[in-house]
Design a protein around this motif. Structure first.
Motif, short mmCIF file in Angstrom:
data_model
loop_
_atom_site.label_atom_id
_atom_site.label_comp_id
_atom_site.label_asym_id
_atom_site.label_seq_id
_atom_site.Cartn_x
_atom_site.Cartn_y
_atom_site.Cartn_z
N CYS A 41 -2.97 -24.83 -11.34
CA CYS A 41 -3.39 -26.15 -10.87
C CYS A 41 -4.42 -26.07 -9.75
O CYS A 41 -4.85 -27.10 -9.24
N SER A 42 -4.77 -24.88 -9.33
CA SER A 42 -5.75 -24.74 -8.25
C SER A 42 -7.11 -24.33 -8.78
O SER A 42 -7.90 -23.69 -8.09
N GLY A 43 -7.40 -24.69 -10.05
CA GLY A 43 -8.67 -24.31 -10.65
C GLY A 43 -9.88 -24.79 -9.90
O GLY A 43 -10.92 -24.11 -9.85
N ASP A 44 -9.79 -25.97 -9.27
CA ASP A 44 -10.94 -26.50 -8.52
C ASP A 44 -11.40 -25.52 -7.45
O ASP A 44 -12.59 -25.45 -7.13
N THR A 45 -10.47 -24.80 -6.86
CA THR A 45 -10.82 -23.92 -5.75
C THR A 45 -11.70 -22.76 -6.18
O THR A 45 -12.47 -22.23 -5.38
N ILE A 46 -11.60 -22.36 -7.46
CA ILE A 46 -12.41 -21.22 -7.89
C ILE A 46 -13.62 -21.64 -8.71
O ILE A 46 -14.60 -20.90 -8.78
#
Length: 908
Positions: A41-46
């Motif tokens: 769920c932290s795909g935005d960060t990468i």
């Protein structure tokens, strides 16, 4: 901090979830791992945050100020706007540390800022050190601060306590220099790049300031005027300090299509999600491959403060009528009502959201992110509750026990808490039953419920045996808070292997060597296209604000390309190896290559020889020969379907083919159930067919011995022949296959023919059907191209800086297939400024006379120059204000005798 951050600060781990990549092609073939990463769920960060930081660093290393990126989504503003939060002070490590190491230090600084800011604020309102420090830890490990780790939002929220400290300091001291800390905090929050958190914090901070001024100064109008003037000065100076990014942001926001956000202000959070206040994983944390939710991503709904912290909040509210702390007059009541208001705004009924959806900030943002302020207000209340437990014989518990009104209030609060808490748990249990994770939900509540029981027991013991109870509480409560908060942080952000930080695969290497100034494309999760911003490989899709005209072209190729309003990716159903070669719009965009996963072999599969009269050979490799011919792949017949050595790994097939002096490789990393017939990609379309092709096939990570059907020592294999599909397989390895799109145009090209087409729909329709390669479609009123021949030599092409040389027999147009129809772009021919025209719906073009000319394009964000000057002037004003204020304070101090009592009155 030592346990959770220590290994990453020392460089043993990277505190950003780049191991998500290990579950995607082509990285999957390198890792051999079938898992999709720790926290998907932290795909935005990468694919947006860290990718953007990497691009800024790349441009700066080449002497370019990264105002614009031309890599993803046709291009767009980068450093000129505060989206990445790189001018926020907490982002300092991103500028000079290795990027795999920087997140740990950014998180460390964010944690310290949140903790120290909360501590300073609570000490200023005269709470003891222990409760102030504990509250700082509660806020730093609250749900918003942890779940949004590595997003710029957290670097904004970390300054919320600092803002309250600066306001309280200004109210108490009321000196000229007190406007400076306020201005610095305001500027830092604006630079953080997430206006919603800043806006909601001001909605919270302004009423607090008004209430505190009323309490402290009553009807004295002079202090009122002084505080108002200094507060307004600090606010204006803060805005002025951030003008270098704020003005370009304002210009961009006006031109940006954000109508999709109009309905976000109406959406709220599910009340059942309030169980995450004490049990953060009750609806799943999206870690370890598990994604369970009640309608939102865990990043959007986890509101954790901790079991013991929640009990301290209840203690504080239950003693809300106590009058034993005059220094907290107005503070305790404000934070109680503020917390209640935030709960109503975030989790209240739909009519509340409709009522607030007309307000600035609330109108265009998902109100659930107001949890950033809830974590702070609840942490403050928890500190006040802990203060009450630790106070001496005159503590609030004893006062409440002796006062009938206070005792009744306490009973009402406790009964209301039990009823509300029980209702929320029952509702959450009902949701868990509906979503089929009842057992998981019940288990997730066990440990937090036990911690609540222990905390309640400690509070009761303090009430029954105050002296001994306080000694127990000062140890047990902080230990419970720290252990649960630390465990929560470590679960969400444990740190990934440094080797998983944007690995460079052979596919990336091939594209970087051959792509030049053009683009590649893929579909689905192959190549995870948005991460191309980090690798510097141009792609038509990506994670960025997309220009409406560019979006229209993407949707003409794939109507479902926009996975979200800001994230685009072609679906495999619409764009694949069957369709990618016949997409005229991709031709116009300069998409020279198409990357496909290795498990799909495109071509004419020739029938394999029969297994009859064959023998079986066991071994990790086999050999066969084929007649000389162009091939896209090899099919081979095995005696049995191979299986992997582990449920978490796939099987790697490698193919090496030789035709004379030509050697080509291919293969595939395959997962899931396989059959005994395996087709593998092989980039052999340039085999000329004059000699026999010798093929060697190797298998790795298969369980047991691999058995091959052979005849006369050769494995049974057959070619996969090319198709007339507009594609040519030019590279293949187990991670992916790269096709060259044979009809693609150059991204920067010469057009010797032009037509005016006034209708946007007509332009898109014509482009979708295909137009001649030497033609450009212009909006209207343009000079016609005069035919002839022309050539464009690109001299420089780095983001917002393009320089090229044209050679043409007649006048025509230079076309740049980027989303550059935005204010700020300037074009010059031989140093003379010329107009930039809209072309081919989403691109731009410049009319160039015949002959040889030097043409340049440069991007300067609107408002950036004025913003820079305003920032410098404001900085000068802050310095002058500081010097004048310091001189006035020194003068005041020199005329006043310094006493011991005066020295002891100094506060944080």
């Amino acid at each position: 901090m030592v346990v959770d951050l220590g290994p990453s600060l020392l460089g043993f781990r990277t505190l950003i979830a780049t191991n998500i990549l290990s579950g995607r092609y082509p990285w999957q073939a390198l890792s051999g791992d079938l898992t999709s990463g720790h926290n998907v769920c932290s795909g935005d960060t990468i694919d947006a945050a860290m990718a953007g930081v990497g691009r800024v660093r790349f441009d700066l290393s080449h002497g370019i100020l990264a105002n614009w990126q031309s890599v993803v989504s046709g291009g767009g503003p980068l450093l000129s706007v505060p989206d990445l939060g790189l001018l926020n002070p907490l982002s300092l490590p991103y500028w000079f540390l290795p990027l795999w190491l920087a997140p740990a230090f950014v998180i460390f600084l964010t944690f310290l800022t949140a903790l120290i800011g909360t501590f300073l604020f609570l000490r200023r309102v005269q709470l003891s050190r222990a409760p102030a420090l504990l509250a700082g830890f509660i806020f730093a490990t609250s749900g918003f601060m942890v779940m949004w780790t590595n997003w710029p939002q957290v670097r904004v929220a970390a300054f919320i306590p600092m803002l309250f400290w600066a306001i309280e300091r200004l109210i108490q001291r009321c000196r000229i220099t007190d406007a400076i800390p306020l201005s610095l905090v305001v500027a830092a929050m604006i630079f953080g790049g997430f206006p919603a958190v800043t806006g909601w914090t001001f909605y919270l901070a302004i009423p607090y300031a008004v209430i505190r001024v009323c309490v402290v100064y009553g009807r004295q109008w002079r202090p009122w005027c002084r505080v108002t003037t200094l507060g307004a000065t600090g606010l204006i100076l803060g805005v002025g300090l951030a003008a270098i990014q704020l003005l370009p942001f304002v210009y961009r926001f006006r031109a940006l299509g954000v109508s999709y956000r109009n309905s976000q202000g109406i959406a709220g959070l599910n009340v059942a999600g309030l169980t995450t206040l004490f049990a953060p994983n009750s609806f799943g944390l999206c870690i370890g491959g598990g994604v369970i939710s009640a309608g939102f991503s865990p990043v959007e709904y986890v509101s954790f403060i901790g079991s013991a912290s929640l009990i301290l909040v209840i203690v504080s509210v239950a003693l809300g009528r106590a009058r034993s702390a005059p220094h907290l007059q107005g503070v305790r009541i404000f934070f109680q009502w503020a917390s209640l208001t935030i709960l109503v705004l975030g989790w209240g009924p739909i009519w509340v959201h409709r009522a607030t959806s007309k307000l600035p900030i609330f109108a265009d943002n998902f109100v659930g992110r107001i949890r950033s302020d809830l974590g702070f207000t609840l942490a403050v209340l928890a500190a006040m509750g802990f203060e009450a437990l630790l106070r001496g014989h005159q503590n609030d518990l004893e006062l409440s026990a002796r006062s009938s009104p206070d005792r009744r209030w306490t009973i009402v609060v406790l009964m209301g808490t039990v009823l509300a808490g029980g209702s929320i748990i029952l509702l959450a249990f009902h949701v868990a039953v509906q979503l089929s994770f009842r057992r998981y939900f019940s288990f997730a509540l066990l440990a937090p419920a036990l911690l609540i029981a222990i905390a309640v027991g400690v509070v009761v013991f303090v009430f029954v045996r105050p002296k001994v109870g306080r000694r127990i509480a000062v140890i047990v409560i902080p230990v419970m808070v720290v252990m649960q908060g630390g465990q929560f942080f470590h679960s969400v952000v444990p740190g990934d292997a440094v080797s998983d930080f944007y690995p460079v695969t052979p596919v990336h290497t091939y594209l970087s060597q051959h792509l030049g100034d053009d683009r590649y494309s893929s579909s689905g999760w192959t190549m995870y296209p948005a991460t191309s911003l980090f690798y510097g490989l141009r792609v038509p899709t990506g994670h960025a604000f997309t220009a409406n005209s560019w979006r229209a072209l993407l949707e003409a190729v794939d109507p479902k390309v926009m996975e979200s309003p800001t994230n685009s990716s072609f679906s495999t159903a619409m764009v694949n190896v069957t369709t990618a070669g016949h997409e005229p719009i991709l031709d116009q965009m300069g998409v020279k290559y198409f990357v496909s996963s290795p498990d799909v072999v495109s071509g004419a599969i020739v029938a394999l020889p029969s297994a009859s009269a064959s023998s079986i050979v066991t071994g990790p490799s086999a050999h066969c020969t084929l007649p000389g011919q162009a091939v896209r792949g090899i099919s081979v017949r095995l005696a049995h379907a191979p299986t992997s050595i582990s449920a978490t790994r796939g099987i790697t097939f490698t193919v090496i083919a030789r035709e004379g002096t030509r050697v080509r490789t291919g293969g595939a990393y395959l997962t899931g159930p396989l059959t005994s017939i395996v087709s593998l990609p092989l980039a052999g379309e340039d085999f000329v067919g004059g000699q026999v092709i010798d093929v060697t096939i190797r298998v790795r990570d298969a369980a047991g011995a691999v058995q091959w059907y052979t005849r006369a020592g050769n494995a049974l294999c057959a070619p996969v022949q090319p198709l007339p599909d507009g594609l040519k397989l030019v590279f293949s390895d187990p991670g992916a296959q790269v096709f060259q799109r044979m009809t693609a145009l150059n991204r920067i090209r010469w057009a010797s023919q032009s037509f005016d087409v006034t209708s946007a729909a007509s332009r898109v329709s014509l482009l979708a059907r295909g137009i001649p390669s030497n033609t450009v479609l212009l909006d209207s009123g343009s000079k016609p191209a005069q035919g002839g021949q022309g050539r464009v030599d690109v001299n420089k092409d780095i983001d917002g800086n393009i320089t090229l040389t044209t050679h043409a027999t007649r006048a025509g147009y230079v076309v740049v297939a980027d989303a550059m129809q935005q204010a700020g772009w300037v074009s010059r021919i031989d140093g003379v400024t010329v107009p930039i025209l809209n072309a081919d719906e989403a691109f731009v073009a410049v009319y160039v006379p015949s002959g040889t000319h030097l043409v340049s394009f440069a991007y300067q964000a609107l408002g950036q120059r004025s913003g820079r000057n305003l920032t410098l002037l404001t900085l000068l004003a802050v310095l002058i204000l500081g010097v004048v204020g310091f001189w006035m304070e020194r003068r005041r101090t020199s005329t006043r005798p310094t006493t011991k009592a005066h020295r002891s009155s100094r506060q944080y």
